[in-house]
Design a protein around this motif. Structure first.
Motif, mmCIF file in Angstrom:
data_model
loop_
_atom_site.group_PDB
_atom_site.id
_atom_site.type_symbol
_atom_site.label_atom_id
_atom_site.label_comp_id
_atom_site.label_asym_id
_atom_site.label_seq_id
_atom_site.Cartn_x
_atom_site.Cartn_y
_atom_site.Cartn_z
ATOM 1 N N LYS A 41 0.856 -1.175 0.000
ATOM 2 C CA LYS A 41 0.000 0.000 0.000
ATOM 3 C C LYS A 41 0.893 1.226 0.000
ATOM 4 O O LYS A 41 1.745 1.400 0.878
ATOM 5 C CB LYS A 41 -0.924 0.004 1.221
ATOM 6 C CG LYS A 41 -2.074 0.987 1.126
ATOM 7 C CD LYS A 41 -3.070 0.776 2.261
ATOM 8 C CE LYS A 41 -4.299 1.665 2.096
ATOM 9 N NZ LYS A 41 -5.301 1.412 3.173
ATOM 10 N N LYS A 46 -3.012 3.863 -2.349
ATOM 11 C CA LYS A 46 -3.293 2.932 -3.437
ATOM 12 C C LYS A 46 -2.439 1.677 -3.273
ATOM 13 O O LYS A 46 -1.524 1.623 -2.457
ATOM 14 C CB LYS A 46 -3.049 3.613 -4.783
ATOM 15 C CG LYS A 46 -3.985 4.791 -5.015
ATOM 16 C CD LYS A 46 -3.790 5.404 -6.395
ATOM 17 C CE LYS A 46 -4.765 6.568 -6.582
ATOM 18 N NZ LYS A 46 -4.647 7.183 -7.923
ATOM 19 N N ASP A 66 -1.969 -2.537 -10.636
ATOM 20 C CA ASP A 66 -2.460 -1.471 -9.761
ATOM 21 C C ASP A 66 -3.879 -1.755 -9.299
ATOM 22 O O ASP A 66 -4.654 -2.433 -9.988
ATOM 23 C CB ASP A 66 -2.415 -0.131 -10.497
ATOM 24 C CG ASP A 66 -1.008 0.232 -10.946
ATOM 25 O OD1 ASP A 66 -0.182 0.559 -10.077
ATOM 26 O OD2 ASP A 66 -0.728 0.166 -12.161
ATOM 27 N N GLU A 68 -7.219 0.032 -6.627
ATOM 28 C CA GLU A 68 -7.760 1.050 -5.726
ATOM 29 C C GLU A 68 -8.192 0.438 -4.402
ATOM 30 O O GLU A 68 -8.170 1.101 -3.371
ATOM 31 C CB GLU A 68 -8.956 1.761 -6.378
ATOM 32 C CG GLU A 68 -8.596 2.587 -7.612
ATOM 33 C CD GLU A 68 -7.834 3.848 -7.274
ATOM 34 O OE1 GLU A 68 -7.943 4.319 -6.124
ATOM 35 O OE2 GLU A 68 -7.126 4.373 -8.154
#
Length: 316
Positions: A41, A46, A66, A68
């Motif tokens: 993180k 993110k 990647d 969220e």
């Protein structure tokens, strides 16, 4: 109560309902497998995963993805560009097991590199995991499973956990810790955890798996344990709490695995019966997410409450 009977009084780790959370179908080109990948993180909240991806010929790539929410990862268009030097090509025809640590205001990535000379670990640096810059080799062969602590020891030295390969144990061995003043020169090594300490699920080998996280009791780290049986080899996950002031000292560790192969995607794949922890993230609400490779084929996640994991370390 007998040491041979320890009551498992609660479920500690729960598999994510969307497991496996990352498969080769998510990548922009056809691959054979994605597994044993580390997630972190970032300071902006993110998530980034450094993925071990096997091409169709089993050649490894390191590929960024990647997210969220830490559960749905999108691979980037291209893999990371690795060094082109003759030295890199000699020592790293095969590289794997990325481990990510945020320290000194940047990310440090340790990458095991295997060649005919044995296994060395390369250290890369990055501001944001957009690109990786090779920094140095941090060991002579033969050593792997290295993880770098995110804080220095009280005496100002860096600390790492590692698993030296032992030839007469089939390349497996015990967990050690070493110290360094500069991330280049390492020594003052101590044996931390032995296979005989976890004989019922790690007698055939074990190694550090996740970057230790600071908790009130000291440092929490997850490790993989290996157990040979009549027909196969099983990889499971254990946990240990290390002393805050002397990280090479174990305060508590699980005598039973927190997670072992049960799900179909853990039992069947390129290498069967594998739960291989790679990274852990402590969320603000006390949830601990552990990212693990399953059957050397897919990437998965399990989570548990910090207090339950600590309870298991102390009581199981």
């Amino acid at each position: 109560m007998s040491d041979t009977y320890i009551k498992i009084d609660r479920f500690v780790m729960k598999r994510h309902h969307g497991n496996p959370i990352l498969t080769v179908s998510a990548f922009p080109v056809k691959m054979r497998a994605v597994y044993n990948s580390s997630a972190v993180k970032t300071p902006d909240g993110k998530y980034v995963m450094l993925c071990r991806v096997n091409q169709l010929n089993h050649q490894t790539l390191l590929w960024g993805a990647d997210s969220e929410d830490g559960a749905t990862f999108t691979p980037r268009p291209e893999p990371y560009r690795m060094p082109e030097t003759a030295e890199w090509k000699y020592f790293a025809p095969c590289y794997y097991d990325p481990r990510i640590t945020w320290i000194d205001g940047e990310f440090k990535v340790l990458l095991a590199c295997q060649s005919a000379a044995g296994t060395r670990v390369a250290m890369f640096r990055s501001a944001d995991l957009g690109e990786l810059k090779f920094q140095c080799w941090i060991n002579q062969p033969d050593n792997r499973n290295m993880v770098l602590f995110p804080e220095k020891a009280p005496d100002g030295r860096y600390v790492r956990l590692e698993r030296p390969n032992v030839a007469d144990k089939g390349g497996k061995g015990n967990i050690w810790a070493s110290y360094s003043p500069d991330l280049l020169h390492w020594g003052d090594s101590h044996e931390v955890l032995k296979t005989t300490d976890c004989y019922n699920y790690a007698f055939s080998g074990l190694g550090p798996s996740t970057v230790p996280m600071r908790i009130d009791e000291g440092w929490l780290m997850f490790f993989h344990g290996i157990m040979d049986n009549c027909t196969s080899r099983e990889y499971s996950m254990g946990a240990a709490i290390l002393d805050a002031n002397a990280p090479h000292k174990v305060l508590h560790h699980t005598k039973h695995p927190l997670l072992f192969p049960e799900a179909d995607y853990e039992m069947t794949g390129l290498v069967e019966h594998v739960v291989f922890p790679c990274s852990s993230i402590l969320e603000d609400d006390g949830e601990v997410r552990v990212y693990y490779g399953a059957a050397d084929t897919v990437q998965c996640m399990a989570s548990g409450r910090l207090e339950d994991i600590i309870h298991a370390c102390k009581n199981w």
